[in-house]
Design an enzyme around this catalytic site. Sequence first.
Site, PDB file in Angstrom:
ATOM      1  CD  GLU A  13      -2.593  -3.826  -0.635  1.00  0.00           C
ATOM      2  OE1 GLU A  13      -1.814  -3.007  -0.155  1.00  0.00           O
ATOM      3  OE2 GLU A  13      -2.711  -5.062  -0.453  1.00  0.00           O
TER       4      GLU A  13
ATOM      5  CD  GLU B  99      -0.023  -1.409   3.236  1.00  0.00           C
ATOM      6  OE1 GLU B  99       0.299  -2.161   2.599  1.00  0.00           O
ATOM      7  OE2 GLU B  99       0.356  -1.432   4.546  1.00  0.00           O
ATOM      8  CG  ASN B 100       4.615   1.088  -1.514  1.00  0.00           C
ATOM      9  OD1 ASN B 100       5.148   0.844  -0.279  1.00  0.00           O
ATOM     10  ND2 ASN B 100       4.545   0.295  -2.644  1.00  0.00           N
TER      11      ASN B 100
HETATM   12 ZN   LIG Z   1      -2.523  -4.926   3.756  1.00  0.00          ZN
END
Ligand SMILES: [Zn+2]
Length: 803
Positions: free
Chosen positions: A285, A251-252
């Site tokens: 995400e 999840e950047n």
């Molecule tokens: Zn996660």
Amino acid sequence: MELRPDLDEHTFTGTVAIDVEVATTTDRITCNAAELVVLDAAVIVDGERTALSASLDEAAERLVLLAPSPLAPGRARLELAFSGLLNDRLRGFYRSTLVGADGVEQTIATTQFQSTDARRAFPCFDEPDMKASFGVTLVVPEDLLAVSNGAEVSRTPLGDGTDRVVFADTIELSTYLVAFVVGPMEATDPVDVDGVPVRIIHPPGRGDQTAFALEVAAHSLRWLVDWYGIDVPGGKVDLVALPDFAFGAMENLGCITFREVLLLVDPESADQRELESVASVLSHELAHLWFGDLVTMRWWNGIWLNEAFATFMEMKAVEAWRPDWDVWAGFGAARAAALDVDALASTRPIEYPVVTPADAESMFDVLTYQKGAAVVRMLEQFLGEEAFRDGVRRYLADHLGGNTDNEDLWAALETTTGQPVGDLMHDWIFRGGFPLVEATVDDGRCTLSQRPFRYDGLDDGSRWQVPVRLRTTVGEQRVLLGDDPVVVDLAGTLVTVNAGAAGFHRSRMDAPHDPGRLTAVERSMTVDDRWAATLAGRHDPAAFAGFAASFVDDPDLAVWQAVLRGIGTLDLVAPERHRTLASEAGGLLTGIVGRLGWAPANGEDDRTRQLRGVVLAAAGTLADDPGVIAEARRRWSSGGSADPAVDGAVVAVVATHGDGADRAECRRRFEASGSAQEEQRHLRALALFGGLTEVEALLGEVHDGTVRTQDAPFLLRSLLAHRHHRAVAWRSVTDHWEDLTGRLPSNSIARMLEGVRALVGAGIDPEVDRFLDDHPVPQGALMVAQHCERRGVNVRLRTRLLG
Ligand SMILES: [Zn+2]
């Protein structure tokens, strides 16, 4: 910071400037670095530059910087120059590859930093509560695409074949959320989601497989903005599909990375399960952008809530988008997997102290994601959906941009609901295991009691605060069950003590079940509770098929999956009983296979189409139905059908009964795949071929690197559970142990070893446990111990089956 990757030489150089506040007079600054060479280090105070001596402690992953004279408290800037290697272990700053249209292999430089690998790309203070704004600049070959967390601000040719790409400064972020990707990739045109540009970055030529994910992303972002009541953090979203990726997705902020198969999809050739996994992972995400990225755990002990919450939210977002998919029924399988591990003596509490990077890495397991999500769901259902959402909103608003402990969420929920949330959650989080809720009905009253549910039958005295939802023929009744039994006056006849299957417990009632009054998720849970009780030794395993017979008319996918999990395990642990089992499975499946046939009916829902694929595959593999096998072969030769779920069943059935020529064809289709889903389907099938030659061929392809390291662990896991040749697979894993553990992604080793659970039966090395004792996997030690204990449960099951 500025980084210059050299994609041909697999190296990079970089510089980083870090603004720090010196708190007390010191001549020593310690930050994190690993596998980097520090070329230059200096500190700048009031415009004056002083060289620092740098020494890297590789074991501790720490960089110690010494100043010639003490630094006084106040502001200072550290400047460091360094170089490193673009590794092939899928962590830190690493390289991935793709084969271009011209057949030439090309390199992608990309990152994966969670939990503690940002330090492998640049020196930094690599702890989640040391947030900073990151200004990333990349110097890259002029023909390559480059993305990072922030939007591109400028791209300037430097005249030497490279461009300098400057990205906008990020909001305050933890280091593990920084990302950059450089490679011969393409980007879709941005889709405008209420002012937020959303793009998909993908390998060349796959732009036609992006529409589905863009549609899901638009829906889920809008739904999440509405649910959280806060705009999208970061303001832009790039979704990046990578050919080599150790995790599912990451999840950047603004630059979310994925395995290709979890982002790119052709809805025409993917089945409902494959579409749902794309929708779920993507929504998961996106949910993190608020819960994790904007508000972040203070330390890694809090990672479970980060993941549990995102897993819970992915379900809610997909449920809102496609109610017909009944995702909570689908979650039954995930919940069952969590209950299965949590019934072992070697389970763990959801939360535990994290000291080393290995401790943090160990937290990414079924107890964090699936048990965690199930416990969050149980709490939400107990508090009420709106009250729960209001509490989360309050928590986010109170801690915007900051770091938190899990207690901060419980406190916010207590404030908005007035319920003792912290007390209620305590046992679920700090104690491993879960209860068996027992209900005895007598004269219109129901007595509820609890004790731990464990496969070894032990009652260690653990008790939980269990929010029990009873349903009678009249309606629902809610009770909080503690240490002592509770007597409830029933308004009608008792139907279930786990309405909606929302409670993370098993249940047993002495009143008969009436499947006609249960929902799909409740029926699948009823089957699963019975199967678990069988594993725990309370029912004769040979009687399971007879029990399952009362569900043969069930129209629901989740119920059939629960039945087939049990039947499949019986076949796995006692292959010599296969004929008996096949005939029992055939008896269960004939009706549904006949009813559903091979072609979808007009207007049929997606889950029924998926069910067709599941029962055909089972009829052709578990039940050895000659008609199904023949039809699968016919369809395999004629090359495809009208339905992806049927196609998936055809590949599995043909592989299970196929020979060398079929394997060659399966491999050819794998290589010619037009989508990641088709590719994975054929790759997975390679592990199903029954012959020793075919099994050895696949092992060879794993060991010589033909199979990508992201896929190898999952193929080995299947081979360790191979119907005929699991002993060969185990020998091959032990013979190549050093190479596999050194080459495959660190987080995948313990997952690969899940196959060990199937190492029961004739010809199996009696020293399996000892080998694993002698060859520890520090980043997954507990998971490996659980596989071994679970193997013991299978051994006992086998003994009871064979008498
Ligand atoms: Zn996660």
